[in-house]
Enzyme design. Structure first.
Site, mmCIF file in Angstrom:
data_model
loop_
_atom_site.group_PDB
_atom_site.id
_atom_site.type_symbol
_atom_site.label_atom_id
_atom_site.label_comp_id
_atom_site.label_asym_id
_atom_site.label_seq_id
_atom_site.Cartn_x
_atom_site.Cartn_y
_atom_site.Cartn_z
ATOM 1 N N ASP A 78 -3.331 -18.392 -0.708
ATOM 2 C CA ASP A 78 -4.272 -19.052 -1.613
ATOM 3 C C ASP A 78 -5.033 -20.154 -0.871
ATOM 4 O O ASP A 78 -6.251 -20.296 -1.015
ATOM 5 C CB ASP A 78 -3.571 -19.595 -2.880
ATOM 6 C CG ASP A 78 -2.277 -20.342 -2.593
ATOM 7 O OD1 ASP A 78 -1.646 -20.107 -1.547
ATOM 8 O OD2 ASP A 78 -1.873 -21.182 -3.430
ATOM 9 N N ASP A 91 -12.393 -9.193 3.808
ATOM 10 C CA ASP A 91 -13.640 -8.981 3.071
ATOM 11 C C ASP A 91 -14.296 -10.314 2.714
ATOM 12 O O ASP A 91 -15.511 -10.470 2.825
ATOM 13 C CB ASP A 91 -13.378 -8.171 1.792
ATOM 14 C CG ASP A 91 -13.649 -6.687 1.998
ATOM 15 O OD1 ASP A 91 -14.036 -6.294 3.123
ATOM 16 O OD2 ASP A 91 -13.476 -5.909 1.047
ATOM 17 N N ASP A 122 -6.699 -7.229 3.322
ATOM 18 C CA ASP A 122 -7.784 -6.559 2.594
ATOM 19 C C ASP A 122 -8.687 -7.598 1.944
ATOM 20 O O ASP A 122 -9.917 -7.554 2.075
ATOM 21 C CB ASP A 122 -7.160 -5.643 1.531
ATOM 22 C CG ASP A 122 -8.201 -4.885 0.723
ATOM 23 O OD1 ASP A 122 -9.132 -4.329 1.322
ATOM 24 O OD2 ASP A 122 -8.076 -4.855 -0.522
ATOM 25 N N TYR A 162 0.821 -1.206 0.000
ATOM 26 C CA TYR A 162 0.000 0.000 0.000
ATOM 27 C C TYR A 162 0.858 1.260 0.000
ATOM 28 O O TYR A 162 0.533 2.238 -0.664
ATOM 29 C CB TYR A 162 -0.925 0.030 1.232
ATOM 30 C CG TYR A 162 -2.212 -0.706 1.041
ATOM 31 C CD1 TYR A 162 -2.220 -2.078 0.847
ATOM 32 C CD2 TYR A 162 -3.432 -0.043 1.033
ATOM 33 C CE1 TYR A 162 -3.397 -2.768 0.659
ATOM 34 C CE2 TYR A 162 -4.625 -0.729 0.845
ATOM 35 C CZ TYR A 162 -4.600 -2.086 0.654
ATOM 36 O OH TYR A 162 -5.775 -2.763 0.459
ATOM 37 N N LYS A 220 2.716 -15.704 1.909
ATOM 38 C CA LYS A 220 3.019 -16.403 0.650
ATOM 39 C C LYS A 220 4.531 -16.614 0.638
ATOM 40 O O LYS A 220 5.253 -16.124 -0.247
ATOM 41 C CB LYS A 220 2.515 -15.558 -0.531
ATOM 42 C CG LYS A 220 2.619 -16.248 -1.887
ATOM 43 C CD LYS A 220 1.527 -17.273 -2.177
ATOM 44 C CE LYS A 220 1.856 -18.080 -3.421
ATOM 45 N NZ LYS A 220 0.902 -19.152 -3.710
HETATM 46 C C1 LIG Z 1 3.242 -23.428 -5.485
HETATM 47 C C2 LIG Z 1 3.016 -21.985 -5.802
HETATM 48 C C3 LIG Z 1 4.306 -21.295 -6.115
HETATM 49 C C4 LIG Z 1 1.960 -21.794 -6.912
HETATM 50 C C5 LIG Z 1 1.675 -20.323 -7.160
HETATM 51 O O1 LIG Z 1 1.559 -19.529 -6.210
HETATM 52 O O2 LIG Z 1 1.551 -19.948 -8.328
HETATM 53 C C6 LIG Z 1 0.615 -22.492 -6.665
HETATM 54 O O3 LIG Z 1 -0.051 -21.942 -5.580
HETATM 55 C C7 LIG Z 1 -0.225 -22.379 -7.913
HETATM 56 O O4 LIG Z 1 -1.216 -21.619 -7.921
HETATM 57 O O5 LIG Z 1 0.098 -23.026 -8.911
HETATM 58 C C1 LIG Z 2 -10.682 1.876 -0.080
HETATM 59 C C2 LIG Z 2 -9.460 1.013 0.020
HETATM 60 C C3 LIG Z 2 -8.223 1.840 -0.190
HETATM 61 C C4 LIG Z 2 -9.420 0.236 1.345
HETATM 62 C C5 LIG Z 2 -8.215 -0.690 1.403
HETATM 63 O O1 LIG Z 2 -7.860 -1.343 0.424
HETATM 64 O O2 LIG Z 2 -7.601 -0.771 2.480
HETATM 65 C C6 LIG Z 2 -10.656 -0.616 1.657
HETATM 66 O O3 LIG Z 2 -10.803 -1.646 0.743
HETATM 67 C C7 LIG Z 2 -10.546 -1.172 3.061
HETATM 68 O O4 LIG Z 2 -10.324 -2.375 3.233
HETATM 69 O O5 LIG Z 2 -10.671 -0.392 4.009
#
Ligand SMILES: CC(C)[C@H](C(=O)O)[C@@H](O)C(=O)O
Ligand SMILES: CC(C)[C@H](C(=O)O)[C@@H](O)C(=O)O
Lengths: 366, 366
Positions: free
Chosen positions: B228, B256, B252, B146, B196
């Site tokens: 992920d 959410d 973020d 950010y 990650k």
């Molecule tokens: C293992 C990892 C590096 C890989 C990625 O983050 O791309 C996996 O999560 C994927 O989505 O194939």
């Molecule tokens: C509006 C945006 C910049 C903000 C963020 O990404 O932090 C919002 O999504 C939040 O989570 O408060």
């Protein structure tokens, strides 16, 4: 007869057993549609680490076989045995990232499909997905914060500071968007581009470029979502999406979220495509199930082979140009599900279901 | 009697109407528990843009009032009217990011709660969350991609290239992890750190630091998830989490996602805390609903005021030290739900429910 070369990298966990069944299906379509694949079977992931005394999850011989092939059929890699190795040689990262980079596999296509007959397997309430859903996630795969430099660590004011760089060239954004728009043209003609343009400079360029490329595809309806909002909407209304396109890290997160929401991880294939082959509409690509190596159920003959089998169909379609054979596999899988065949991951226990294992599912598809 | 100063920034959309009801609840606990708040009511977001001729969503007078306060009660900002302004002055980004940075609000606490009686409102199947769930997401809020530099755009080899920097100092990671571990100590003593680390250098430092800080909290069980995988597990088993901690961008997205999974966006408060005040256990902080300004239902008197009311309770607890009053509000809200009062967002239409609007819900809580 038409002959192709493919590299077969089964890997770890359930990889070998679902690959065995997939090669049987491949044999069948070859016989039926009159072509032939020469298969170079190679080590990858934990299997390669074991064979090389933990030297590498991606031996040079494997890379060479891939170079000489028309496309790579990949199983899955990883497991508890190799979890505590240094990151660079861990099965997933140490095999997947170099393969993507080496072959320039910039376009990751990940269908997130929940068939109407399998909504019970989705974690989402049935009334939100009465007809299932069919979303295609297009993830940029060779750019962004995965490969950007500088990346590393240094000391500043007496303490460690670590950094990564999220970077995109306009041409990188253009080419992935063209793949996504083209895919949308062949589907519902709705494309959602996901970014964080309210915070990231790279996302501002992403959104600008999406708007520009959109002019080449006037029939496709383009809209934009911030990544946090996309993570919410996928849960609430997966059925409202057609094609999603996004950068590498966002795609990593959202495509996995979407795969989980579909409830059928064992049925989702994926394709990672590079540039088109010269003078043709075919791509060099790597094809693999979206799920992982599932070490907990490996070797028991109960894994769902469909993700791997559909990955082979994608290979036939995108890299070999054998689309009739690909269609035949897709249709056979659909009919098998319609006929009630179920591996454990997608079964409800209803009396009408025919409960099968890995091999039984492949038999039914065959 | 004890007197505090608070800044009241209602903002846009449903902000003003839910704030009105919240101030009534605040009046009631002040009378009951014998303290007093001096309220400086200020413009923010679209309301401020309108008043300043689109100059800024965060006027200097607003910042000054916040500086002179013990804590900020924030409504919500944004709406279609201001959507096409330049990013820097858009209501959300142009108000929230500068406030976070100016006041060093590094710790964002976002509860993701689904009450057992409200599982029907969650998009997730009831059988996956039989007892609802209660997760606390701790998001780092002033670091990472950010605010990292360099951030911007330049021309390289004749084309635009845009970049952002994801950067963390070890001390930034330590302080947010201490907040998360401390929160876990007061709850179920289970902390999941999300990163990650298989791809990002900043995540490798994050994970190392988490393991170090864990030694200060031997009673808390720490585990790690890749982002992920976390995005997947939140959908499938939200009830298995106690406290989650992660960096700014991942937080973020995941907070959410979690809020949507809870199904009760209109009931979720949040706190953004800075450093502790000198010689005290209280924080300077900003308190706001997790949901947005909901322009589609603004002005109709139907918005759920609970997220805003619970935000006021968090202000009382963390910034004013009036924890009896905070407990009283929390208990009153819980009883109101138990008694069957429902705004439209959480109603099923069952005959036992008492359907109310914004004001009716506040009346019931009072
Ligand atoms: C293992 C990892 C590096 C890989 C990625 O983050 O791309 C996996 O999560 C994927 O989505 O194939
Ligand atoms: C509006 C945006 C910049 C903000 C963020 O990404 O932090 C919002 O999504 C939040 O989570 O408060």
């Amino acid at each position: 007869s038409r002959t192709y070369r493919i590299a077969v990298l089964a890997g770890d966990g359930i990889g070998p057993e679902v690959m065995t069944e997939t090669l049987r299906v491949l044999d069948a379509v070859e016989a039926k549609f009159g072509f032939n694949t020469e298969r170079s079977v190679q080590l990858v992931g934990g299997a390669a680490l074991d064979a090389t005394g933990n030297e590498t999850p991606l031996p040079a011989a494997t890379v060479e076989a891939c170079e000489q092939s028309d496309g790579i059929l990949f199983g899955s890699v990883g497991g508890p045995k190799w979890e505590n190795l240094p990151p660079d040689i861990q099965p997933e990262r140490g095999a997947l990232l170099p393969l993507r980079k080496h072959f320039g596999l910039f376009a990751n296509l990940r269908p997130g499909v929940c068939l109407p007959s399998l909504t019970h397997a989705s974690p989402v309430k049935n009334e939100l997905i009465p007809e299932g859903f069919d979303v295609l996630c297009v993830r940029e795969l060779t750019g962004g914060v995965y490969f950007g430099t500088p990346k590393g660590r240094e000391n500043r004011d007496g303490e460690p500071v670590a950094f990564d760089t999220m970077v995109y060239k306009k041409s990188e954004i253009q080419r992935i968007l063209r793949v996504a728009f083209t895919a949308a043209m062949g589907r519902g003609k709705k494309l959602v581009s996901v970014d964080k343009a309210n915070v990231l400079a790279s996302s501002v360029l992403w959104r600008e470029t999406a708007l520009e490329v959109a002019k080449e595809f006037p029939e496709v309806e383009l809209s934009h979502l911030y990544v946090d909002n996309a993570a919410m909407q996928l849960v609430r209304r997966p059925g409202s999406f057609d094609v999603l396109v996004t950068e590498n890290l966002f795609g990593d997160i959202l495509s996995d979220e979407m795969a989980m929401i579909s409830g059928s991880l064992g049925m989702l294939p994926s394709a990672s495509l590079g540039a088109k082959k010269e003078g043709s509409d075919l791509y060099f690509g790597m094809y693999e199930p979206s799920g992982g190596s599932a070490p907990d159920i490996a070797g028991q003959g109960i894994a769902n082979p469909i993700a791997q089998i559909l990955s082979a169909a994608m290979l036939l379609r995108y890299s070999l140009g054998e689309s009739d054979a690909a269609d035949a596999i897709d249709a056979a899988v659909a009919k098998t599900i319609d006929d009630g065949y179920r591996t454990g991951d997608i079964a409800t226990g209803a009396a009408t279901e025919k409960k099968v294992g890995t091999q039984g599912m492949a038999d039914a598809i065959l």
